[in-house]
Design an enzyme around this catalytic site. Sequence first.
Site, PDB file in Angstrom:
ATOM      1  N   GLU A 101      40.695  41.987  39.877  1.00 61.97           N
ATOM      2  CA  GLU A 101      40.658  41.751  38.615  1.00 61.97           C
ATOM      3  C   GLU A 101      41.411  40.605  38.078  1.00 61.97           C
ATOM      4  OE1 GLU A 101      39.507  42.386  35.734  1.00 61.97           O
ATOM      5  OE2 GLU A 101      40.414  44.231  34.908  1.00 61.97           O
ATOM      6  N   ASP A 105      46.305  44.391  31.516  1.00 64.25           N
ATOM      7  CA  ASP A 105      47.216  44.101  30.393  1.00 64.25           C
ATOM      8  C   ASP A 105      47.900  45.784  30.272  1.00 64.25           C
ATOM      9  OD1 ASP A 105      47.546  43.003  27.818  1.00 64.25           O
ATOM     10  OD2 ASP A 105      45.737  43.638  27.030  1.00 64.25           O
ATOM     11  N   GLY A 107      46.480  48.301  31.235  1.00 58.55           N
ATOM     12  CA  GLY A 107      46.455  48.970  32.612  1.00 58.55           C
ATOM     13  C   GLY A 107      45.259  50.083  32.537  1.00 58.55           C
ATOM     14  N   ASP A 161      37.776  34.280  29.268  1.00 59.82           N
ATOM     15  CA  ASP A 161      37.114  33.823  28.070  1.00 59.82           C
ATOM     16  C   ASP A 161      37.735  34.296  26.731  1.00 59.82           C
ATOM     17  OD1 ASP A 161      36.345  36.672  28.122  1.00 59.82           O
ATOM     18  OD2 ASP A 161      34.720  36.332  26.716  1.00 59.82           O
ATOM     19  N   ARG A 167      35.679  29.830  29.797  1.00 63.10           N
ATOM     20  CA  ARG A 167      35.426  30.222  31.484  1.00 63.10           C
ATOM     21  C   ARG A 167      35.435  29.152  32.301  1.00 63.10           C
ATOM     22  NH1 ARG A 167      34.438  35.898  31.387  1.00 63.10           N
ATOM     23  NH2 ARG A 167      32.963  36.591  29.769  1.00 63.10           N
TER      24      ARG A 167
HETATM   25  P1  5GP Z   1      43.532  46.380  30.259  1.00 64.66           P
HETATM   26  O1  5GP Z   1      42.647  47.631  30.328  1.00 64.66           O
HETATM   27  O2  5GP Z   1      44.503  46.305  31.140  1.00 64.66           O
HETATM   28  O3  5GP Z   1      44.177  46.567  28.761  1.00 64.66           O
HETATM   29  O4  5GP Z   1      42.450  45.340  30.031  1.00 64.66           O
HETATM   30  C1  5GP Z   1      42.097  44.299  30.928  1.00 64.66           C
HETATM   31  C2  5GP Z   1      41.213  43.468  30.553  1.00 64.66           C
HETATM   32  O5  5GP Z   1      41.261  42.969  29.280  1.00 64.66           O
HETATM   33  C3  5GP Z   1      41.050  42.122  31.284  1.00 64.66           C
HETATM   34  O6  5GP Z   1      40.206  42.289  32.389  1.00 64.66           O
HETATM   35  C4  5GP Z   1      40.366  41.389  30.376  1.00 64.66           C
HETATM   36  O7  5GP Z   1      39.132  41.398  30.288  1.00 64.66           O
HETATM   37  C5  5GP Z   1      41.217  41.516  28.948  1.00 64.66           C
HETATM   38  N1  5GP Z   1      42.207  40.786  28.738  1.00 64.66           N
HETATM   39  C6  5GP Z   1      43.344  41.363  28.715  1.00 64.66           C
HETATM   40  N2  5GP Z   1      44.155  40.281  28.289  1.00 64.66           N
HETATM   41  C7  5GP Z   1      43.553  38.893  28.183  1.00 64.66           C
HETATM   42  C8  5GP Z   1      43.786  37.786  28.210  1.00 64.66           C
HETATM   43  O8  5GP Z   1      44.956  37.265  27.632  1.00 64.66           O
HETATM   44  N3  5GP Z   1      42.737  36.843  27.911  1.00 64.66           N
HETATM   45  C9  5GP Z   1      41.387  37.394  28.419  1.00 64.66           C
HETATM   46  N4  5GP Z   1      40.482  36.591  28.151  1.00 64.66           N
HETATM   47  N5  5GP Z   1      41.105  38.804  28.394  1.00 64.66           N
HETATM   48  C10 5GP Z   1      42.254  39.521  28.565  1.00 64.66           C
END
Ligand code: 5GP
Length: 178
Positions: A101, A105, A107, A161, A167
């Site tokens: 991954e 963030d 999770g 992105d 990217r």
């Molecule tokens: P989670 O389910 O952990 O909240 O989401 C993780 C996903 O959120 C990551 O795979 C990514 O796609 C997006 N994401 C979370 N934080 C960031 C960030 O700081 N920058 C970007 N570009 N995407 C993020």
Amino acid sequence: MQTFPGERLEPLLRHQDIQTRVQSLGKRITLDYTGKELLLVGILKGSFVFMADLIRSIDLPLAIDFMAMSSYGAATKSSGVVRILKDLEQGVDGRHVLVVEDVVDTGLTLNYIYGHMRSRGAASVKICSLLDKPSRRQVAVPLHYKGFEIPDEFVVGYGLDVDERYRNLPDVSRLIRE
Ligand code: 5GP
């Protein structure tokens, strides 16, 4: 690198430091899985650059596959509802799966994928993320291999992105909107 109007980038992780860290992750993974065959599952699209560097630092027989998940809006965020947009092309039954991954963030995404892989009969499931934002976590996920812990800031570059932009940047940078 040209930025878009109203946006500024502040480097957080330099390409060379990322490379050094990815090499050491690859070495650890190589040691931990010695004698086993690995299936690396990249979560599209953000992980594709990390995945490309990581597999070249792992000295084991391995296969790769990709999954794409829905990005959830504010309404579904708290419920943890995650949908598969693109599923694996290979079966995971009896295989050693390493999920790759870009950033963990809340999770919620990885929590879903982890449970999903285990229910499909993988011999083992581990998670490798380039970035970790622990302060944002809503559900605990086992993060077996981690590149860097970062503060709660939105970052782009090295595969990550905003609206499909940035990217291609070699560094990971904070995105600042002015
Ligand atoms: P989670 O389910 O952990 O909240 O989401 C993780 C996903 O959120 C990551 O795979 C990514 O796609 C997006 N994401 C979370 N934080 C960031 C960030 O700081 N920058 C970007 N570009 N995407 C993020």
